[in-house]
Design a protein around this motif. Structure first.
Motif, mmCIF file in Angstrom:
data_model
loop_
_atom_site.group_PDB
_atom_site.id
_atom_site.type_symbol
_atom_site.label_atom_id
_atom_site.label_comp_id
_atom_site.label_asym_id
_atom_site.label_seq_id
_atom_site.Cartn_x
_atom_site.Cartn_y
_atom_site.Cartn_z
ATOM 1 N N PRO A 183 0.840 -1.202 0.000
ATOM 2 C CA PRO A 183 0.000 0.000 0.000
ATOM 3 C C PRO A 183 0.876 1.253 0.000
ATOM 4 C CG PRO A 183 -0.687 -1.545 1.718
ATOM 5 C CD PRO A 183 0.609 -2.039 1.177
ATOM 6 N N ALA A 184 0.454 2.278 -0.706
ATOM 7 C CA ALA A 184 1.239 3.507 -0.845
ATOM 8 C C ALA A 184 1.632 4.101 0.503
ATOM 9 C CB ALA A 184 0.461 4.522 -1.676
ATOM 10 N N GLU A 185 0.751 4.012 1.481
ATOM 11 C CA GLU A 185 1.038 4.607 2.783
ATOM 12 C C GLU A 185 2.049 3.805 3.599
ATOM 13 O OE1 GLU A 185 -2.583 1.990 3.280
ATOM 14 O OE2 GLU A 185 -1.989 3.509 1.823
ATOM 15 N N ARG A 186 2.431 2.626 3.108
ATOM 16 C CA ARG A 186 3.384 1.779 3.862
ATOM 17 C C ARG A 186 4.711 1.585 3.143
ATOM 18 N NH1 ARG A 186 0.812 -3.306 6.485
ATOM 19 N NH2 ARG A 186 2.726 -3.122 7.671
ATOM 20 N N VAL A 187 4.915 2.305 2.063
ATOM 21 C CA VAL A 187 6.140 2.118 1.278
ATOM 22 C C VAL A 187 7.387 2.368 2.123
ATOM 23 C CG1 VAL A 187 7.502 3.039 -0.647
ATOM 24 C CG2 VAL A 187 5.073 2.542 -0.954
ATOM 25 N N GLU A 188 7.419 3.466 2.859
ATOM 26 C CA GLU A 188 8.615 3.785 3.658
ATOM 27 C C GLU A 188 8.846 2.732 4.743
ATOM 28 O OE1 GLU A 188 12.029 5.359 4.011
ATOM 29 O OE2 GLU A 188 10.623 6.110 2.527
ATOM 30 N N GLU A 189 7.789 2.279 5.371
ATOM 31 C CA GLU A 189 7.897 1.215 6.380
ATOM 32 C C GLU A 189 8.499 -0.048 5.768
ATOM 33 O OE1 GLU A 189 4.953 -1.762 8.895
ATOM 34 O OE2 GLU A 189 4.088 -0.056 7.843
ATOM 35 N N LEU A 190 8.009 -0.436 4.588
ATOM 36 C CA LEU A 190 8.504 -1.653 3.951
ATOM 37 C C LEU A 190 9.936 -1.486 3.447
ATOM 38 C CD1 LEU A 190 6.958 -4.388 3.651
ATOM 39 C CD2 LEU A 190 5.550 -2.485 4.317
ATOM 40 N N ARG A 191 10.341 -0.272 3.098
ATOM 41 C CA ARG A 191 11.751 -0.022 2.745
ATOM 42 C C ARG A 191 12.644 -0.337 3.946
ATOM 43 N NH1 ARG A 191 12.139 3.100 -2.180
ATOM 44 N NH2 ARG A 191 10.164 4.142 -2.551
ATOM 45 N N GLN A 192 12.196 0.025 5.140
ATOM 46 C CA GLN A 192 12.963 -0.261 6.349
ATOM 47 C C GLN A 192 13.018 -1.768 6.616
ATOM 48 O OE1 GLN A 192 11.324 2.078 9.542
ATOM 49 N NE2 GLN A 192 11.801 4.005 8.512
ATOM 50 N N VAL A 193 11.911 -2.456 6.370
ATOM 51 C CA VAL A 193 11.891 -3.908 6.540
ATOM 52 C C VAL A 193 12.880 -4.563 5.575
ATOM 53 C CG1 VAL A 193 10.479 -5.991 6.364
ATOM 54 C CG2 VAL A 193 9.506 -3.929 7.388
ATOM 55 N N VAL A 194 12.852 -4.143 4.311
ATOM 56 C CA VAL A 194 13.772 -4.684 3.304
ATOM 57 C C VAL A 194 15.218 -4.436 3.727
ATOM 58 C CG1 VAL A 194 14.605 -4.336 0.935
ATOM 59 C CG2 VAL A 194 12.153 -4.586 1.378
ATOM 60 N N ALA A 195 15.508 -3.232 4.208
ATOM 61 C CA ALA A 195 16.874 -2.893 4.624
ATOM 62 C C ALA A 195 17.308 -3.684 5.859
ATOM 63 C CB ALA A 195 16.971 -1.397 4.905
ATOM 64 N N SER A 196 16.361 -4.171 6.651
ATOM 65 C CA SER A 196 16.679 -4.904 7.877
ATOM 66 C C SER A 196 16.937 -6.386 7.651
ATOM 67 C CB SER A 196 15.531 -4.753 8.880
ATOM 68 O OG SER A 196 15.379 -3.411 9.232
ATOM 69 N N CYS A 197 16.650 -6.886 6.459
ATOM 70 C CA CYS A 197 16.861 -8.318 6.183
ATOM 71 C C CYS A 197 18.358 -8.631 6.231
ATOM 72 C CB CYS A 197 16.285 -8.678 4.825
ATOM 73 S SG CYS A 197 16.520 -10.428 4.404
ATOM 74 N N PRO A 198 18.780 -9.527 7.135
ATOM 75 C CA PRO A 198 20.214 -9.807 7.275
ATOM 76 C C PRO A 198 20.833 -10.506 6.072
ATOM 77 C CG PRO A 198 18.931 -11.288 8.660
ATOM 78 C CD PRO A 198 17.968 -10.281 8.083
ATOM 79 N N LYS A 199 20.031 -11.129 5.238
ATOM 80 C CA LYS A 199 20.564 -11.834 4.058
ATOM 81 C C LYS A 199 20.261 -11.087 2.760
ATOM 82 C CE LYS A 199 22.463 -15.133 4.341
ATOM 83 N NZ LYS A 199 23.893 -15.331 4.534
ATOM 84 N N SER A 200 19.690 -9.887 2.855
ATOM 85 C CA SER A 200 19.306 -9.087 1.678
ATOM 86 C C SER A 200 18.439 -9.893 0.715
ATOM 87 C CB SER A 200 20.549 -8.552 0.971
ATOM 88 O OG SER A 200 21.295 -7.709 1.823
ATOM 89 N N ALA A 201 17.544 -10.667 1.285
ATOM 90 C CA ALA A 201 16.676 -11.526 0.486
ATOM 91 C C ALA A 201 15.387 -10.823 0.022
ATOM 92 C CB ALA A 201 16.314 -12.782 1.271
ATOM 93 N N LEU A 202 15.117 -9.652 0.595
ATOM 94 C CA LEU A 202 13.893 -8.930 0.243
ATOM 95 C C LEU A 202 14.214 -7.741 -0.657
ATOM 96 C CD1 LEU A 202 12.194 -8.823 3.753
ATOM 97 C CD2 LEU A 202 11.709 -10.394 1.869
ATOM 98 N N SER A 203 13.259 -7.421 -1.517
ATOM 99 C CA SER A 203 13.404 -6.234 -2.378
ATOM 100 C C SER A 203 12.016 -5.697 -2.719
ATOM 101 C CB SER A 203 14.155 -6.590 -3.653
ATOM 102 O OG SER A 203 13.444 -7.534 -4.428
ATOM 103 N N LEU A 204 12.013 -4.437 -3.126
ATOM 104 C CA LEU A 204 10.790 -3.791 -3.592
ATOM 105 C C LEU A 204 10.916 -3.591 -5.088
ATOM 106 C CD1 LEU A 204 10.164 -1.115 -0.840
ATOM 107 C CD2 LEU A 204 8.883 -3.208 -1.230
ATOM 108 N N ASP A 205 9.930 -4.046 -5.810
ATOM 109 C CA ASP A 205 9.897 -3.882 -7.255
ATOM 110 C C ASP A 205 9.005 -2.683 -7.566
ATOM 111 O OD1 ASP A 205 10.130 -4.266 -9.956
ATOM 112 O OD2 ASP A 205 8.719 -5.940 -10.040
ATOM 113 N N GLU A 206 9.653 -1.595 -7.945
ATOM 114 C CA GLU A 206 8.917 -0.358 -8.168
ATOM 115 C C GLU A 206 8.486 -0.308 -9.574
ATOM 116 O OE1 GLU A 206 10.525 3.067 -6.098
ATOM 117 O OE2 GLU A 206 11.948 1.742 -5.158
#
Length: 63
Positions: A40-63
């Motif tokens: 959701p648009a209102e959670r983009v910044e929150e999810l960016r922080q979640v992606v950055a917190s992944c210790p294995k860099s396994a998450l990404s956002l496809d814009e």
């Protein structure tokens, strides 16, 4: 925007689950499950922080 996971990198540390339990979960075998791929648009910044917190860099956002 969509959240993606590289399941080859993911070690199911569940940091993402702790940060966004409505988006991520672990199944009965402790494998990551993405419950909501569309971010959701209102959670983009929150999810960016979640992606950055992944210790294995396994998450990404496809814009």
């Amino acid at each position: 925007m969509r959240i993606k996971a590289d399941f080859d990198l993911c070690e199911s540390n569940a940091i993402c689950v702790g940060m966004a339990p409505d988006i991520f979960d672990l199944d009965d075998d402790d494998y990551l499950v993405i419950l909501q791929e569309e971010v959701p648009a209102e959670r983009v910044e929150e999810l960016r922080q979640v992606v950055a917190s992944c210790p294995k860099s396994a998450l990404s956002l496809d814009e």
